[in-house]
Design a protein around this motif. Structure first.
Motif, PDB file in Angstrom:
ATOM      1  N   SER A 112      -3.134 -12.111  -2.374  1.00 38.36           N
ATOM      2  CA  SER A 112      -3.254 -10.777  -2.747  1.00 38.36           C
ATOM      3  C   SER A 112      -2.234  -9.631  -1.853  1.00 38.36           C
ATOM      4  N   CYS A 113      -2.326 -10.053  -0.354  1.00 39.02           N
ATOM      5  CA  CYS A 113      -1.476  -9.385   0.325  1.00 39.02           C
ATOM      6  C   CYS A 113      -1.671  -9.900   1.697  1.00 39.02           C
ATOM      7  N   GLY A 114      -1.082  -9.011   2.814  1.00 40.04           N
ATOM      8  CA  GLY A 114      -1.090  -9.673   4.180  1.00 40.04           C
ATOM      9  C   GLY A 114      -2.638  -9.596   4.842  1.00 40.04           C
ATOM     10  N   THR A 115      -3.418  -8.578   4.290  1.00 42.08           N
ATOM     11  CA  THR A 115      -4.924  -8.548   4.872  1.00 42.08           C
ATOM     12  C   THR A 115      -5.715  -9.945   4.366  1.00 42.08           C
ATOM     13  N   GLU A 116      -5.426 -10.348   2.965  1.00 39.89           N
ATOM     14  CA  GLU A 116      -6.112 -11.546   2.639  1.00 39.89           C
ATOM     15  C   GLU A 116      -5.770 -12.784   3.455  1.00 39.89           C
ATOM     16  N   GLY A 117      -4.280 -12.740   3.554  1.00 47.52           N
ATOM     17  CA  GLY A 117      -3.929 -13.854   4.736  1.00 47.52           C
ATOM     18  C   GLY A 117      -4.570 -13.879   6.237  1.00 47.52           C
ATOM     19  N   ASN A 118      -4.698 -12.637   6.570  1.00 46.86           N
ATOM     20  CA  ASN A 118      -5.443 -12.735   7.996  1.00 46.86           C
ATOM     21  C   ASN A 118      -7.122 -13.068   7.864  1.00 46.86           C
ATOM     22  N   ILE A 119      -7.472 -12.663   6.735  1.00 45.87           N
ATOM     23  CA  ILE A 119      -8.900 -13.082   6.624  1.00 45.87           C
ATOM     24  C   ILE A 119      -9.041 -14.448   6.374  1.00 45.87           C
ATOM     25  N   THR A 140      -3.712  -4.321  17.363  1.00 43.28           N
ATOM     26  CA  THR A 140      -3.828  -5.313  16.353  1.00 43.28           C
ATOM     27  C   THR A 140      -4.230  -4.393  14.803  1.00 43.28           C
ATOM     28  N   HIS A 141      -3.819  -4.884  13.861  1.00 42.19           N
ATOM     29  CA  HIS A 141      -3.939  -4.399  12.424  1.00 42.19           C
ATOM     30  C   HIS A 141      -5.415  -4.513  12.159  1.00 42.19           C
ATOM     31  N   TYR A 142      -6.021  -3.441  11.443  1.00 36.42           N
ATOM     32  CA  TYR A 142      -7.210  -3.177  11.265  1.00 36.42           C
ATOM     33  C   TYR A 142      -7.920  -4.159  10.304  1.00 36.42           C
ATOM     34  N   SER A 143      -7.029  -4.992   9.687  1.00 35.56           N
ATOM     35  CA  SER A 143      -7.680  -6.136   8.783  1.00 35.56           C
ATOM     36  C   SER A 143      -8.206  -7.101   9.663  1.00 35.56           C
ATOM     37  N   ILE A 144      -7.926  -7.223  10.732  1.00 37.51           N
ATOM     38  CA  ILE A 144      -8.556  -8.419  11.912  1.00 37.51           C
ATOM     39  C   ILE A 144      -9.916  -8.087  12.226  1.00 37.51           C
ATOM     40  N   LEU A 189       2.641 -10.851  15.324  1.00 37.64           N
ATOM     41  CA  LEU A 189       4.076 -11.258  15.519  1.00 37.64           C
ATOM     42  C   LEU A 189       4.742  -9.815  15.070  1.00 37.64           C
ATOM     43  N   GLY A 190       4.667  -8.790  15.532  1.00 35.59           N
ATOM     44  CA  GLY A 190       5.122  -7.223  15.317  1.00 35.59           C
ATOM     45  C   GLY A 190       3.816  -6.692  14.877  1.00 35.59           C
ATOM     46  N   THR A 191       3.215  -5.851  15.894  1.00 33.12           N
ATOM     47  CA  THR A 191       2.172  -4.876  15.560  1.00 33.12           C
ATOM     48  C   THR A 191       2.675  -3.799  14.637  1.00 33.12           C
ATOM     49  N   THR A 192       1.667  -3.125  14.020  1.00 32.13           N
ATOM     50  CA  THR A 192       2.103  -2.123  13.060  1.00 32.13           C
ATOM     51  C   THR A 192       2.452  -1.146  13.626  1.00 32.13           C
ATOM     52  N   MET A 193       1.912  -0.409  14.490  1.00 29.63           N
ATOM     53  CA  MET A 193       2.686   0.725  14.900  1.00 29.63           C
ATOM     54  C   MET A 193       3.927   0.849  15.828  1.00 29.63           C
ATOM     55  N   CYS A 218      -1.534 -16.214  13.653  1.00 27.65           N
ATOM     56  CA  CYS A 218      -0.469 -15.451  13.700  1.00 27.65           C
ATOM     57  C   CYS A 218      -0.353 -14.391  12.622  1.00 27.65           C
ATOM     58  N   ASP A 219      -0.359 -13.115  12.849  1.00 31.87           N
ATOM     59  CA  ASP A 219      -0.413 -12.019  12.057  1.00 31.87           C
ATOM     60  C   ASP A 219       1.269 -11.718  12.028  1.00 31.87           C
ATOM     61  N   GLY A 220       1.814 -12.196  11.049  1.00 35.06           N
ATOM     62  CA  GLY A 220       3.323 -11.966  10.712  1.00 35.06           C
ATOM     63  C   GLY A 220       3.569 -11.153   9.702  1.00 35.06           C
ATOM     64  N   ALA A 221       2.984 -10.122   9.496  1.00 31.16           N
ATOM     65  CA  ALA A 221       3.044  -9.347   8.430  1.00 31.16           C
ATOM     66  C   ALA A 221       4.481  -8.967   7.815  1.00 31.16           C
ATOM     67  N   LEU A 222       5.109  -8.323   8.879  1.00 29.02           N
ATOM     68  CA  LEU A 222       6.700  -8.167   8.578  1.00 29.02           C
ATOM     69  C   LEU A 222       7.319  -8.900   9.553  1.00 29.02           C
ATOM     70  N   VAL A 248       1.884 -13.496   6.260  1.00 28.90           N
ATOM     71  CA  VAL A 248       3.108 -12.706   5.875  1.00 28.90           C
ATOM     72  C   VAL A 248       2.798 -11.776   4.890  1.00 28.90           C
ATOM     73  N   SER A 249       3.336 -10.606   5.015  1.00 32.28           N
ATOM     74  CA  SER A 249       3.167  -9.493   3.816  1.00 32.28           C
ATOM     75  C   SER A 249       4.374 -10.025   2.627  1.00 32.28           C
ATOM     76  N   GLY A 250       4.224  -9.989   1.314  1.00 32.00           N
ATOM     77  CA  GLY A 250       5.235 -10.291   0.325  1.00 32.00           C
ATOM     78  C   GLY A 250       5.988  -9.132   0.117  1.00 32.00           C
ATOM     79  N   HIS A 251       5.268  -7.889   0.076  1.00 31.26           N
ATOM     80  CA  HIS A 251       5.839  -6.706  -0.374  1.00 31.26           C
ATOM     81  C   HIS A 251       6.590  -6.141   0.862  1.00 31.26           C
ATOM     82  N   LYS A 252       6.736  -6.645   2.158  1.00 30.33           N
ATOM     83  CA  LYS A 252       7.297  -6.144   3.218  1.00 30.33           C
ATOM     84  C   LYS A 252       8.540  -6.251   3.266  1.00 30.33           C
ATOM     85  N   PHE A 253       8.772  -7.486   3.966  1.00 30.68           N
ATOM     86  CA  PHE A 253      10.283  -7.838   3.961  1.00 30.68           C
ATOM     87  C   PHE A 253      10.963  -8.296   2.655  1.00 30.68           C
TER      88      PHE A 253
HETATM   89  C1  LIG Z   1       0.891  -4.265   6.982  1.00 30.66           C
HETATM   90  C2  LIG Z   1       0.244  -5.228   7.963  1.00 30.66           C
HETATM   91  C3  LIG Z   1      -0.841  -5.811   7.759  1.00 30.66           C
HETATM   92  C4  LIG Z   1      -1.694  -5.760   6.281  1.00 30.66           C
HETATM   93  O1  LIG Z   1      -0.789  -6.151   5.278  1.00 30.66           O
HETATM   94  P1  LIG Z   1      -1.146  -5.820   3.639  1.00 30.66           P
HETATM   95  O2  LIG Z   1      -0.070  -6.521   2.829  1.00 30.66           O
HETATM   96  O3  LIG Z   1      -0.897  -4.413   3.598  1.00 30.66           O
HETATM   97  O4  LIG Z   1      -2.469  -6.229   3.728  1.00 30.66           O
HETATM   98  C5  LIG Z   1      -1.404  -6.859   8.573  1.00 30.66           C
HETATM   99  N1  LIG Z   1      -0.888  -6.894   9.736  1.00 30.66           N
HETATM  100  C6  LIG Z   1       0.345  -6.128  10.168  1.00 30.66           C
HETATM  101  C7  LIG Z   1       0.771  -6.301  11.559  1.00 30.66           C
HETATM  102  C8  LIG Z   1       0.688  -5.117   9.476  1.00 30.66           C
HETATM  103  O5  LIG Z   1       1.953  -4.564   9.653  1.00 30.66           O
END
Ligand SMILES: *Cc1c(COP(=O)(O)O)cnc(C)c1O
Length: 388
Positions: A112-119, A140-144, A189-193, A218-222, A248-253
């Motif tokens: 459903s999103c990148g967060t679910e992949g991390n979970i 690290t992204h807060y989802s971890i 693999l690419g931090t959020t900020m 590996c958190d490769g959201a973007l 990986v997030s789908g709605h990102k790249f």
């Molecule tokens: C955006 C992001 C996420 C979470 O992705 P969602 O699809 O918003 O749940 C996780 N990790 C990183 C590094 C992100 O930038």
């Protein structure tokens, strides 16, 4: 029962068929609300440059699919009892990504999103190594941290270097203090900020030298979709490195009108934690039950129609990120741009500008993530706003 059918009749006065659902048009004020909502979202889309979301997409050829429920309930590799699904499309997408990351004998699903992949990654790590402690950097992204909390995995936060990359020396020290526990390691693999890339190779080195059982997610959201298309970037390879999973997030790249994500892992891992569910006729291997088949279609369509251009999209984003960097530098906003990243960090501008352009901020910093919809022309507009 009688009362209920009366209510239905009243709601749908023209309908004589009590079994089929009838749809009435929204009332004028509801139509007005929808019109205004669309206008406001369209306007906000014009000035959306602060987050890593690609708003440049066109999936209108898929509109006919809006007439159906497409629900990929259960394991993507098993068909189960129903056919209103597109798991064959989902499998093609997972295989495409597996090839991208040199992963043979893959398993994965559209989340459903990148967060679910991390979970999912944290869950799998914990199932394989129940005694493990999770390590991840400050950036690290807060989802971890959320996953660690949900799954009750002890969590040690590692310092980051000034560029946002994990501090390898500190990581080694902290793991060395707890050698009687296995390790779950989340690498960004690419931090959020700051878009910083934690390197796989040196961390694997550390773990192998310490001879502790480990699981790397590996958190490769973007960045999961940027790094493979940059020639000199660190490789994401399941063949070369003992990594366990990637999200990986789908709605990102890729870009999508609905949020989704992808998680990928080695098939041998998930085979160990399957549960057959009689009610649906297949294994329950995913975190959520019902899953969006429409999301799979969006991903498949993006890969089929743009797959050959992904490298070009990445190089345009990089070029525009450097352009933005140069323009910000000229006007004294002290920009910073990591290698292998399209995230430009700079001094936080006025609240008014942050609101108009929907900039993400952290303390005295703001960032712009240069995605496919951000042109040089729009960058110039933004710079003009900063100067005004
Ligand atoms: C955006 C992001 C996420 C979470 O992705 P969602 O699809 O918003 O749940 C996780 N990790 C990183 C590094 C992100 O930038």
């Amino acid at each position: 029962m009688k009362n209920l059918s009366n209510v239905r009749e009243n709601l749908n006065p023209i309908n004589n068929n009590t079994y089929a659902t009838r749809f009435s048009s929204p009332l004028p004020e509801q139509q007005e609300l929808l019109k205004n909502l669309e206008k406001s979202i369209a306007e906000s889309t014009e000035f959306f440059i602060g987050y890593p979301l690609n708003l440049n997409f066109n999936y209108t050829p898929l509109i006919p699919f809006f007439q159906y429920l497409i629900n990929n309930l259960g394991d993507p590799w098993e068909s189960g009892y129903w056919y209103i699904q597109d798991k064959n499309i989902e499998q093609q997408c997972i295989s495409w990504l597996a090839e991208l990351y040199h992963l043979e004998a893959e398993w994965g699903y559209v989340t459903s999103c990148g967060t679910e992949g991390n979970i999912y990654g944290m869950f799998l790590g914990r199932e394989l190594l129940p005694d493990a402690i999770l390590y991840s950097s400050k950036d690290t992204h807060y989802s971890i941290a959320k996953a660690a909390c949900m799954l009750k995995i002890p969590h040690v936060v590692i310092n980051s270097q000034p560029n946002g990359e994990i501090d390898y020396e500190h990581l080694k020290q902290e793991i060395s203090k707890r050698t009687n526990h296995s390790v779950i390691l989340n690498l960004n693999l690419g931090t959020t900020m700051r878009g910083a890339v934690d390197r796989i190779e040196p961390t694997v080195d550390i773990l192998e030298k310490l001879k502790i059982p480990f699981y790397i997610h590996c958190d490769g959201a973007l960045g999961g979709m940027l790094l493979p298309f940059m020639e000199t970037a660190p490789k994401i390879s399941f063949q070369d490195y003992p990594i366990g999973s990637i999200a990986v997030s789908g709605h990102k790249f890729f870009g999508s009108p609905i949020p989704y994500g992808i998680v990928l892992t080695r098939k041998i891992y998930t085979d160990k934690i399957k549960h057959q569910i009689e009610y649906i006729g297949c294994n329950d291997t995913t975190i959520t039950g019902s899953r969006s088949g429409l999301a799979c279609l969006f991903l498949w369509y993006a890969i089929m129609t743009r797959g050959q251009q992904f490298a070009g999209e990445v190089s345009t984003c990089l070029e525009n990120a450097r352009y933005l960097y140069k323009r910000l530098e000229e006007i004294g906003y002290k920009p910073f741009l990591n290698d292998f990243s399209t995230t430009v960090v700079f001094d936080k501008p006025s609240i008014k500008i942050c609101q108009k352009w929907q900039l993400a901020t952290q303390g005295s910093l703001a960032h712009i993530v240069v995605m496919q919809h951000l042109s040089k022309m729009k960058i110039d507009l933004f710079i003009d706003d900063l100067l005004a």
